[in-house]
Enzyme design. Structure first.
Site, PDB file in Angstrom:
ATOM      1  N   SER A   1       0.807  -1.179  -0.173  1.00  0.00           N
ATOM      2  CA  SER A   1       0.237  -0.038  -0.003  1.00  0.00           C
ATOM      3  C   SER A   1       1.074   1.312   0.139  1.00  0.00           C
ATOM      4  CB  SER A   1      -0.959   0.122   0.983  1.00  0.00           C
ATOM      5  OG  SER A   1      -1.627  -1.135   1.312  1.00  0.00           O
TER       6      SER A   1
ATOM      7  N   ARG B   1       8.296   6.460  -3.552  1.00  0.00           N
ATOM      8  CA  ARG B   1       8.670   6.959  -2.439  1.00  0.00           C
ATOM      9  C   ARG B   1       7.692   6.176  -1.202  1.00  0.00           C
ATOM     10  NH1 ARG B   1       5.804  10.825  -4.371  1.00  0.00           N
ATOM     11  NH2 ARG B   1       7.659  11.580  -5.485  1.00  0.00           N
TER      12      ARG B   1
ATOM     13  N   ASP C   1      -3.796  -1.404  -2.450  1.00  0.00           N
ATOM     14  CA  ASP C   1      -4.973  -1.577  -1.372  1.00  0.00           C
ATOM     15  C   ASP C   1      -5.883  -1.301  -1.902  1.00  0.00           C
ATOM     16  OD1 ASP C   1      -3.865   0.817  -0.703  1.00  0.00           O
ATOM     17  OD2 ASP C   1      -4.139   0.499   1.417  1.00  0.00           O
TER      18      ASP C   1
END
Ligand code: GLC
Length: 497
Positions: free
Chosen positions: A161, A176, A215
Site C-alpha cells: 500500500s 517513495r 490496497d
C-alpha cells in the site's frame, strides 16, 4: 483586573481564537467546486505524464489490472498485505459464488522497522518472509515436509500500500514511502523482487509472488467479487462498482479508465492490450498526493507544521495530510500547542517545556481519541476529559474541552469534505452517473476513518451533494464498506496471474 475579569477575558480570547481557526478549516461550496475541477485537470495531466516519480502532480499509476471479477472466480491462493500498521499473511479460498473463506496471521509491524533510520530493505523483507514462513508452518505444513517437491507452487498476491511505478502485474519500483516508513534503500527498487529473494532465502522458493497490487485496487476487486452487482434499493437495477478507496491511516483511490486515455502507457503496450480486446485498466490515482503544490488546497499554518515537522515525507502527500487518520490527531495537537503559546489555553503550564510530554510528541494523539470527542455529549464533557487525561495526560477545564470539541469537529468536517472531492471528480470525469438509465454507482471503501469515525460518511455525502455532481448525483452514489479488500483483492489478482 480582578481574577474573575481576567478569567472571563481569557475565555473570550479562547473562543475568538478557536472560532478563527474553525473558519480557516471551513470548506465553502465554491472551494468544493474549485477543488473538484482542479482534481479532474490533474487526473488528465497525470494520465499523460510519463514520469510519476519526480513529479508533484497526481501519479495516476497504471495497475495492469484490465478486468473486473464477477464473483464466479474459484481457487485457493495466498495473499500478503503490508499496510501502515500491520502485516498480514492470508490463505484465501474463493468459492465462486461471491463468498470466500480467509485464514490469516496478522502482526503489528515492529516499531524499529518504522522508526530506526538504519533499517534496510533486507531487514524489512526478511521480517515479512519470516512471518510468511510462520504462516506456512501453521496452515500449509505439507510444503515443509519431506517429498514436498511434487506439490504445485503456491501463488501469492502481494498488497503493497505505497506508491509503486508498476511496469507489469508483478513488477514495479517504489516511488517513495508514505505514512510511516523511512527505509531509504527501498526507493527505486522492485518490490516483488525484494520479497521473492527473501522468501527464497528463508526456504520458501515454492511461494511465487505472482501479482502486486495497491490496497485500493484490492478493495475495488474484492468489492466487485463480493457484490452481486445489484442494488436492492432500486429493485434490482445493475449498479456499477466505480471506485475502490481507502480512508484509514492513509487515503487513496482507484477506478477503471479507458486504455485509450492512458497516454502514459508505452504505445506498444496500449496497442497490444487493445488488440487483445482489453478496453479498460484500473488506475491507482495515489490521490494522497493531490495538489502537492498547494495551488488550491486549503492550507493553514498547522498543515505546514504537520508536513514539515511531523511527517516522514515533507512536501508530498499533502492531501493525505489533511484527510487521513494518521494526521487528524496531529493537526489537533499542533493547534493545542499553538493556543497554549498564544496564552489562551492550559495556562497552568507557564512555558512550552512544562507542557505534558505527550502533548509535545509528534503523532502521539491518535484519531481514535478525536472520534470519541466528536460525539461526546456527556455532562461537562466528562468523557473528553477522561480521553485527554488518558491519551495526553492533559487536564482540562470545561471551557477548554468545549473549545477542543469545536476544533475536532472543524478538523473532521474539513477532512470529510476534502475526502468527497476525488469521488465527485472521478464520477464526473468518467461520466459514471449517466451511463445507464439510473446510473447508480457503488463505491467500495475501506479504512478505519470511513468505517468508524462518527458521521464521516454522512459528512462526505453532504459534500458530494454540494460538489459538481449535485444532490441528484449524490443520491446515486452508494458508499459501501468493503471488508478485507486487500486480502481478497490480492488473491483475485494472483488467481488470474
Ligand atoms: C498511502 C499510500 C497509498 C495507499 C494509501 C492507503 O496514501 O501512498 O498507496 O493506497 O496510503 O493505504
Amino acid at each position: 483586573m480582578s481574577f474573575n475579569e481576567l478569567h472571563k477575558a481569557t475565555e473570550q480570547a479562547l473562543t475568538k481564537a478557536v472560532d478563527d481557526i474553525c473558519d480557516e478549516f471551513y470548506i465553502s461550496d465554491e472551494k468544493l467546486q474549485e477543488l473538484t475541477d482542479y482534481f479532474i485537470e490533474q487526473m488528465e495531466e497525470g494520465l499523460n505524464k510519463q514520469d510519476a516519480t519526480s513529479s508533484k502532480g497526481l501519479p495516476m499509476i497504471p495497475s495492469f489490472v484490465t478486468g473486473m471479477p464477477n464473483g464466479t472466480e474459484r481457487g485457493v491462493v495466498l495473499a500478503a498485505d503490508l499496510g501502515g500498521t500491520n502485516f498480514r499473511v492470508c490463505s484465501v479460498k474463493l468459492n465462486g459464488d461471491h463468498t470466500f473463506q480467509l485464514e490469516q496471521m496478522k502482526s503489528k509491524i515492529p516499531d524499529e522497522l518504522l522508526d530506526d533510520e538504519s533499517v534496510t530493505s533486507k531487514d524489512l523483507f526478511s521480517y515479512l518472509s519470516r512471518r510468511t514462513m510462520a504462516f506456512i508452518k501453521k496452515y500449509h505444513p505439507e510444503y515443509l515436509a519431506p517429498n514436498s517437491e511434487s506439490l504445485p507452487p503456491l501463488k501469492l498476491g502481494f498488497t503493497f500500500s505505497y506508491p509503486v511505478n508498476q511496469t507489469s502485474l508483478n513488477s514495479g519500483c517504489l516511488i517513495r514511502w508514505t505514512k510511516g516508513f523511512k527505509i531509504a534503500d527501498t526507493v527505486g527498487k522492485d518490490i516483488v523482487e525484494l520479497y521473492q529473494n527473501e522468501l527464497n532465502a528463508q526456504g520458501l522458493p515454492f511461494v511465487h509472488v505472482v501479482a502486486m497490487t495497491n490496497d485500493t485496487v484490492g478493495t475495488l476487486l474484492s468489492h466487485c467479487y463480493c457484490s452481486d452487482n445489484t442494488d436492492s434499493l432500486t429493485s434490482g437495477d445493475i449498479t456499477e462498482v466505480a471506485i475502490g478507496c481507502i480512508y484509514g491511516t492513509g487515503t487513496n483511490g482507484c477506478y477503471m479508465e479507458e486504455i485509450k486515455n492512458i497516454k502514459k502507457l508505452p504505445e506498444e503496450d496500449r496497442k497490444r492490450l487493445l488488440d487483445e480486446g482489453k478496453t479498460h485498466m484500473v488506475i491507482n490515482t495515489e490521490w494522497g498526493s493531490f495538489d502537492n503544490n498547494c495551488k488550491h488546497l486549503p492550507t493553514t499554518k498547522y498543515d505546514v507544521e504537520v508536513d514539515q515537522k511531523s511527517s516522514a515525507n515533507p512536501g508530498f502527500h499533502l492531501f493525505e495530510k489533511r484527510v487521513s487518520g494518521m494526521y487528524l490527531g496531529e493537526i489537533l495537537r499542533c493547534i493545542l500547542v499553538d493556543l497554549h503559546d498564544q496564552g489562551v489555553m492550559f495556562n497552568q503550564y507557564r512555558s512550552y517545556d512544562q507542557l505534558p510530554q505527550r502533548l509535545k510528541s509528534p503523532l502521539e494523539l491518535s484519531s481514535e481519541v478525536l472520534s470519541h470527542i466528536e460525539i461526546d455529549d456527556s455532562k461537562e464533557l466528562a468523557e473528553t476529559e477522561l480521553s485527554l487525561l488518558q491519551s495526553l495526560r492533559l487536564p482540562t477545564t470545561f471551557a477548554e474541552r468545549h473549545s477542543i470539541q469545536k476544533l475536532v469537529r472543524g478538523i473532521s468536517h474539513r477532512s470529510a469534505y476534502l475526502a468527497a472531492i476525488p469521488i465527485a471528480a472521478i464520477l464526473k470525469k468518467t461520466n459514471a452517473l449517466n451511463k445507464r438509465y439510473h446510473g447508480e454507482v457503488e463505491i467500495g471503501c475501506d479504512g478505519s476513518v470511513v468505517e468508524y469515525y462518527p458521521g464521516f460518511r454522512s459528512m462526505m455525502r453532504h459534500a458530494l451533494a454540494l460538489s459538481p455532481i449535485g444532490a441528484e448525483g449524490e443520491r446515486k452514489v452508494h458508499l459501501r464498506i468493503a471488508k478485507d479488500g486487500s486480502g481478497v483483492g490480492a488473491a483475485l489478482c494472483a488467481l488470474v496471474a
